[in-house]
Design an enzyme around this catalytic site. Structure first.
Site, PDB file in Angstrom:
ATOM      1  N   GLU A 113      79.752 -40.479  83.174  1.00  0.00           N
ATOM      2  CA  GLU A 113      79.519 -41.536  83.207  1.00  0.00           C
ATOM      3  C   GLU A 113      80.577 -41.749  81.861  1.00  0.00           C
ATOM      4  O   GLU A 113      81.755 -42.832  82.077  1.00  0.00           O
ATOM      5  CB  GLU A 113      78.288 -42.052  82.137  1.00  0.00           C
ATOM      6  CG  GLU A 113      77.392 -42.478  83.139  1.00  0.00           C
ATOM      7  CD  GLU A 113      76.761 -41.019  83.961  1.00  0.00           C
ATOM      8  OE1 GLU A 113      75.973 -41.319  85.134  1.00  0.00           O
ATOM      9  OE2 GLU A 113      77.315 -39.976  83.519  1.00  0.00           O
ATOM     10  N   HIS A 159      64.112 -41.863  81.222  1.00  0.00           N
ATOM     11  CA  HIS A 159      65.087 -42.532  82.765  1.00  0.00           C
ATOM     12  C   HIS A 159      64.139 -43.564  82.127  1.00  0.00           C
ATOM     13  O   HIS A 159      64.059 -44.311  83.377  1.00  0.00           O
ATOM     14  CB  HIS A 159      64.706 -41.541  84.146  1.00  0.00           C
ATOM     15  CG  HIS A 159      65.128 -39.974  84.409  1.00  0.00           C
ATOM     16  ND1 HIS A 159      65.751 -39.045  83.933  1.00  0.00           N
ATOM     17  CD2 HIS A 159      66.389 -41.009  85.110  1.00  0.00           C
ATOM     18  CE1 HIS A 159      65.941 -38.676  84.492  1.00  0.00           C
ATOM     19  NE2 HIS A 159      66.820 -38.768  85.270  1.00  0.00           N
TER      20      HIS A 159
END
Length: 369
Positions: A92, A161
């Protein structure tokens, strides 16, 4: 059909006053008959904006060959090719930095995070490189980039998450932060985000991707776009204002239906935009209902609801007839066990209870008498 109607009217066979109600009914039926999932709304918005502007391109993990982890980018690699739909490694920080650099040079990247929890790996590029560059360059550098992906709780995916980042990104000057609820929101706001000259954080919800919503012909038009910074009143009411965003709008609407059966008229505001926040719509509603309940999935401390409550206290305190109520996620990392997970996320009944407290109806009226 419309040609036939025009000929009948022009020939004097049918009075226009009899035709207009029929046209109105047909339009109403046409609008309500069309439905679109949030997934389809996002996909169509990306497709149309890529078609309209060759500077728009997509990048992220599995956006191309796999057609997107949630199939949001389905069909776009085949249509636009690997130069505009870029599969990235699991890095990322790397691909977000590349995206910001591309935006510096006038391209319009749409960067997908498989979940916004992973955007923490790239937060330096989002905050320090994207959000602050326009100000630090005295307006010489624009950063037209969109960071999009699922945000907040899904189901059974654990603490790493499941976090909601609306308040995190909403606190940062230089960013615009959007959180769609319906297919109309998703389509209109994503188009607005891609066209915007500034960096936009676009917070979707995984559990909403498969939900269908009615859409009008206007929403389906390729020119359709929603204004950034403007909330939508999803349901009008007079007794209590309920603000929510993303998946919680659906919870708020269900709560309003339950409250209506008990004689409480709730006004539900879909925020759509976290930053800028539509303080005007919120305060106007509170000045009418004299009560406020805020709803969000995120942590309670320093949350979006806290900012809304402060705005109302500052601008409309004299109109309040009851203390403001905040409904938020539990102040703990998201549990993995499904029974604990449900307790950690706001439920419809939580909103109903808060609205009743605000209306001094937390006990049955018969018992109070």
């Amino acid at each position: 059909m419309w040609g036939l109607i025009r000929r009948q009217v022009s020939a004097g066979g049918v009075p226009l006053t009899r035709i207009l109600p029929v046209i109105s009914a047909l339009r109403s039926y046409s609008s309500s008959a069309k439905e679109m999932t949030v997934r389809e709304a996002l996909n169509s918005a990306l497709d149309e904006e890529m078609s309209a502007d060759p500077k728009v391109f997509l990048m992220g993990e599995e956006v191309g060959e796999y057609q997107g982890a949630y199939k949001i980018t389905k069909g776009l690699l085949e249509k636009y090719g690997p130069e505009r739909v870029l599969d990235t490694p699991i890095t990322e920080a790397g691909f977000t930095g590349i995206g910001v650099g591309a935006a510096y040079y006038g391209l319009r990247p749409v960067v997908e995070f498989m979940t916004f929890n992973f955007s923490m790996q790239a937060i330096d590029h989002i905050i320090n490189s994207a959000a602050k560059s326009n100000y630090m360059s005295a307006g010489q550098i624009s950063v037209p980039i969109v960071f999009r992906g699922p945000n907040g709780a899904a189901a059974g995916v654990g603490a790493q998450h499941s976090q909601c980042y609306a308040a995190w990104y909403g606190s940062c000057p230089g960013l615009k932060v959007l959180a769609p609820y319906s297919s109309e929101d998703a389509r209109g706001l994503l188009k607005a985000a891609i066209r915007d000259p500034d960096p936009v954080v676009f917070l979707e919800n995984e559990l909403l991707y498969g939900e269908s919503f009615p859409v009008s012909a206007e929403v389906l038009d390729s020119s359709f776009c929603l204004p950034i910074g403007k909330a939508k009143i999803e349901r009008e009411g007079k007794d209590v204002t309920i603000t929510a965003f993303s998946k919680m709008v659906g919870h708020a609407l269900k709560a309003a239906e339950i409250l209506a059966k008990e004689g409480i008229s709730a006004e539900v505001i879909n925020l759509r935009s976290i930053r800028p926040l539509d303080r005007s719509t919120i305060n106007t509603s509170v000045r009418k209902t004299n009560r406020l309940v805020t709803v969000e999935e995120g942590f309670p401390q320093h949350g979006v609801g806290a900012e809304i409550c402060t705005s109302v206290i500052e601008e409309s305190f004299g109109y309040l007839d009851a203390p403001v109520e905040r409904i938020a996620g539990a102040d703990v990392p998201m549990p993995y066990a499904s029974n604990l997970e449900r307790m950690a996320v706001p439920q419809v009944e939580d909103i109903v209870r808060a609205a009743k407290r605000a209306c001094y109806r937390s006990v049955p009226m018969a018992a109070a008498a």
